[in-house]
Each structure stands twice: as C-alpha cells, then as structure tokens.
Design a protein around this motif. Structure first.
Motif, PDB file in Angstrom:
ATOM      1  N   GLY A  12      48.744   0.242 118.112  1.00  8.84           N
ATOM      2  CA  GLY A  12      48.763   1.619 118.587  1.00  8.84           C
ATOM      3  C   GLY A  12      49.633   1.858 119.810  1.00  8.84           C
ATOM      4  O   GLY A  12      49.700   2.974 120.319  1.00  8.84           O
ATOM      5  N   VAL A  13      50.320   0.835 120.292  1.00  2.76           N
ATOM      6  CA  VAL A  13      51.186   0.964 121.472  1.00  2.76           C
ATOM      7  C   VAL A  13      52.638   0.951 121.008  1.00  2.76           C
ATOM      8  O   VAL A  13      53.023   0.137 120.177  1.00  2.76           O
ATOM      9  CB  VAL A  13      50.912  -0.184 122.470  1.00  2.76           C
ATOM     10  CG1 VAL A  13      51.897  -0.148 123.621  1.00  2.76           C
ATOM     11  CG2 VAL A  13      49.486  -0.100 122.971  1.00  2.76           C
ATOM     12  N   ASP A  14      53.438   1.862 121.549  1.00  2.73           N
ATOM     13  CA  ASP A  14      54.837   1.979 121.124  1.00  2.73           C
ATOM     14  C   ASP A  14      55.711   0.843 121.617  1.00  2.73           C
ATOM     15  O   ASP A  14      56.645   0.441 120.948  1.00  2.73           O
ATOM     16  CB  ASP A  14      55.438   3.304 121.609  1.00  2.73           C
ATOM     17  CG  ASP A  14      54.810   4.501 120.929  1.00  2.73           C
ATOM     18  OD1 ASP A  14      54.332   4.364 119.787  1.00  2.73           O
ATOM     19  OD2 ASP A  14      54.793   5.573 121.550  1.00  2.73           O
ATOM     20  N   GLY A  15      55.468   0.351 122.804  1.00  2.00           N
ATOM     21  CA  GLY A  15      56.326  -0.683 123.372  1.00  2.00           C
ATOM     22  C   GLY A  15      57.511  -0.083 124.081  1.00  2.00           C
ATOM     23  O   GLY A  15      57.645   1.136 124.212  1.00  2.00           O
ATOM     24  N   ALA A  16      58.386  -0.928 124.558  1.00  2.00           N
ATOM     25  CA  ALA A  16      59.559  -0.488 125.317  1.00  2.00           C
ATOM     26  C   ALA A  16      60.725  -0.211 124.381  1.00  2.00           C
ATOM     27  O   ALA A  16      60.924  -0.903 123.389  1.00  2.00           O
ATOM     28  CB  ALA A  16      59.952  -1.561 126.331  1.00  2.00           C
ATOM     29  N   ILE A  17      61.493   0.811 124.723  1.00  2.00           N
ATOM     30  CA  ILE A  17      62.679   1.165 123.945  1.00  2.00           C
ATOM     31  C   ILE A  17      63.752   0.108 124.194  1.00  2.00           C
ATOM     32  O   ILE A  17      63.943  -0.345 125.318  1.00  2.00           O
ATOM     33  CB  ILE A  17      63.206   2.549 124.359  1.00  2.00           C
ATOM     34  CG1 ILE A  17      62.154   3.613 124.055  1.00  2.00           C
ATOM     35  CG2 ILE A  17      64.516   2.868 123.664  1.00  2.00           C
ATOM     36  CD1 ILE A  17      62.496   4.980 124.607  1.00  2.00           C
ATOM     37  N   THR A  18      64.417  -0.290 123.138  1.00  5.43           N
ATOM     38  CA  THR A  18      65.511  -1.261 123.262  1.00  5.43           C
ATOM     39  C   THR A  18      66.833  -0.506 123.195  1.00  5.43           C
ATOM     40  O   THR A  18      66.864   0.705 123.405  1.00  5.43           O
ATOM     41  CB  THR A  18      65.438  -2.301 122.134  1.00  5.43           C
ATOM     42  OG1 THR A  18      65.638  -1.631 120.882  1.00  5.43           O
ATOM     43  CG2 THR A  18      64.114  -3.029 122.129  1.00  5.43           C
ATOM     44  N   GLY A  19      67.897  -1.180 122.862  1.00  2.00           N
ATOM     45  CA  GLY A  19      69.200  -0.543 122.711  1.00  2.00           C
ATOM     46  C   GLY A  19      69.261   0.408 121.530  1.00  2.00           C
ATOM     47  O   GLY A  19      70.177   1.208 121.420  1.00  2.00           O
ATOM     48  N   ASP A  33      53.696 -18.600 127.008  1.00  2.36           N
ATOM     49  CA  ASP A  33      54.321 -17.672 127.934  1.00  2.36           C
ATOM     50  C   ASP A  33      54.395 -16.293 127.290  1.00  2.36           C
ATOM     51  O   ASP A  33      55.071 -16.114 126.282  1.00  2.36           O
ATOM     52  CB  ASP A  33      55.726 -18.168 128.281  1.00  2.36           C
ATOM     53  CG  ASP A  33      56.104 -17.886 129.712  1.00  2.36           C
ATOM     54  OD1 ASP A  33      55.297 -17.286 130.447  1.00  2.36           O
ATOM     55  OD2 ASP A  33      57.216 -18.270 130.096  1.00  2.36           O
ATOM     56  N   LEU A  34      53.688 -15.327 127.855  1.00  6.55           N
ATOM     57  CA  LEU A  34      53.591 -13.989 127.283  1.00  6.55           C
ATOM     58  C   LEU A  34      54.155 -12.963 128.252  1.00  6.55           C
ATOM     59  O   LEU A  34      53.832 -12.970 129.435  1.00  6.55           O
ATOM     60  CB  LEU A  34      52.122 -13.660 126.978  1.00  6.55           C
ATOM     61  CG  LEU A  34      51.809 -12.251 126.483  1.00  6.55           C
ATOM     62  CD1 LEU A  34      52.510 -11.964 125.153  1.00  6.55           C
ATOM     63  CD2 LEU A  34      50.304 -12.072 126.349  1.00  6.55           C
ATOM     64  N   CYS A  35      54.981 -12.075 127.727  1.00  2.63           N
ATOM     65  CA  CYS A  35      55.551 -10.977 128.496  1.00  2.63           C
ATOM     66  C   CYS A  35      55.251  -9.694 127.726  1.00  2.63           C
ATOM     67  O   CYS A  35      55.620  -9.578 126.560  1.00  2.63           O
ATOM     68  CB  CYS A  35      57.054 -11.191 128.635  1.00  2.63           C
ATOM     69  SG  CYS A  35      57.892  -9.874 129.504  1.00  2.63           S
ATOM     70  N   LEU A  36      54.560  -8.745 128.350  1.00  5.47           N
ATOM     71  CA  LEU A  36      54.215  -7.472 127.721  1.00  5.47           C
ATOM     72  C   LEU A  36      55.169  -6.401 128.220  1.00  5.47           C
ATOM     73  O   LEU A  36      55.508  -6.372 129.402  1.00  5.47           O
ATOM     74  CB  LEU A  36      52.775  -7.083 128.063  1.00  5.47           C
ATOM     75  CG  LEU A  36      51.705  -8.092 127.665  1.00  5.47           C
ATOM     76  CD1 LEU A  36      50.352  -7.674 128.229  1.00  5.47           C
ATOM     77  CD2 LEU A  36      51.645  -8.238 126.155  1.00  5.47           C
ATOM     78  N   THR A  37      55.596  -5.492 127.340  1.00  5.47           N
ATOM     79  CA  THR A  37      56.540  -4.452 127.729  1.00  5.47           C
ATOM     80  C   THR A  37      56.083  -3.093 127.213  1.00  5.47           C
ATOM     81  O   THR A  37      55.514  -2.979 126.129  1.00  5.47           O
ATOM     82  CB  THR A  37      57.950  -4.744 127.177  1.00  5.47           C
ATOM     83  OG1 THR A  37      57.897  -4.748 125.758  1.00  5.47           O
ATOM     84  CG2 THR A  37      58.485  -6.063 127.675  1.00  5.47           C
TER      85      THR A  37
END
Length: 170
Positions: A12-19, A33-37
């Motif tokens: 349900g989360v959109d996440g970060a816009i990429t290129g 190693d986890l990175c949330l955006t």
C-alpha cells in the motif's frame, strides 16, 4: 528479514519516484542491509511501523541506534522526524549503503571521491603484487587480478530516492 516478506511491510506504499514516473522503489534489500525509501513522510512512517510490527512478530527488535534517516532534496529546516516503536531515528546528511555513500544533496562527485580512494589503493596493491611476484610479463595474471578488483568494486546507484531510512546490520 526474509526477502519474500518485504512486500508485507511495503504493501500500500508508493515508494520513491525514480528516473521514470511509473517506476517507484520502496526499498533496497541486500543480505541483512535494508534501506527504505518514500517521497511522502507519512508513507515512510507507515513502512517503519509495519517493519517494527513484523520484527516484533518474529521476536526481533529494530536497533534504532544503527538506524538513520536522510532527507533528499530538502532545504534542511522543518523536516519531519521519524521513529520506530516510539524511539526517534537520527537524521543525517548522508548514509553508506553497500559501500556507496549517498548524500542528501545528491552530490555524486563527492560519492565518487569517496569510492576513488579504495579503488586506487586496490590498483596499487595489484601493481605491487605483480612486481613482487615477477608477473609483469604475464598480462593474463594482471588482467585476472584487475577483473577481480573490478567485480569487488561494483555498486548500484538509484536516482532520486526521496526520504530514506537506512538500517545497517539488521
């Protein structure tokens, strides 16, 4: 975290816009190693809450002392604070993920400078090894050693990650 369970915490989360406007990234996960955006602070906090619930259901806790937040493209004032289980997360100007330093200002030349030192040190070690072992006339050995260095120095960079939280060692 199990790789197959990551969708449970990002549902349900959109996440970060990429290129590309149609491609969004909610996380980067490699081993432990986890990175949330996310581009929206409320969505990042939602993912953090879900991650905390997931960890607790498995009998784990999130080490908030090793977790940090980087705000990308932010003027630096009035930025939202994030927390996990009521514990505030530290806000930083940069973070290191898989050996690559990401800066909130997207300063890729600064990131490249950070990587250049270890790369040049590796090149020096190869040159020294070749000289010490009299391999200067054996180009295949030099080629193999150089390829080994190159493969050990590969990194992935993703554009415009929005708000990011990085947790190392969990």
């Amino acid at each position: 975290m199990e790789t197959c369970d990551i969708d449970l915490i990002t549902e349900g989360v959109d996440g970060a816009i990429t290129g590309f406007s149609t491609v969004r990234v909610t996380h980067m996960l490699y081993a432990n190693d986890l990175c949330l955006t996310a581009n929206r602070p409320d969505q990042l906090q939602t993912v953090l809450n879900c991650l905390n619930e997931y960890a607790r259901s498995k009998g784990f806790t999130i080490n908030t002392a090793m977790s940090e937040v980087v705000h990308f493209n932010s003027p630096g004032f009035n930025v939202p604070a994030f927390s996990v289980g009521g514990a505030p997360l530290a806000s930083k100007d940069s973070f290191k993920y898989l050996g690559m330093v990401f800066y909130g200002t997207h300063n890729m030349s600064k990131s490249a400078e950070h990587m250049l030192g270890p790369f040049m040190a590796g090149c020096h070690k190869i040159r020294q090894y070749v000289q010490e072992h009299h391999l200067i006339d054996r180009p295949h050995a030099l080629l193999w050693l150089t390829k080994l260095l190159r493969y050990s120095c590969q990194y992935v960079c993703l554009p415009d990650l929005g708000n990011t939280v990085h947790e190392a060692g969990q």
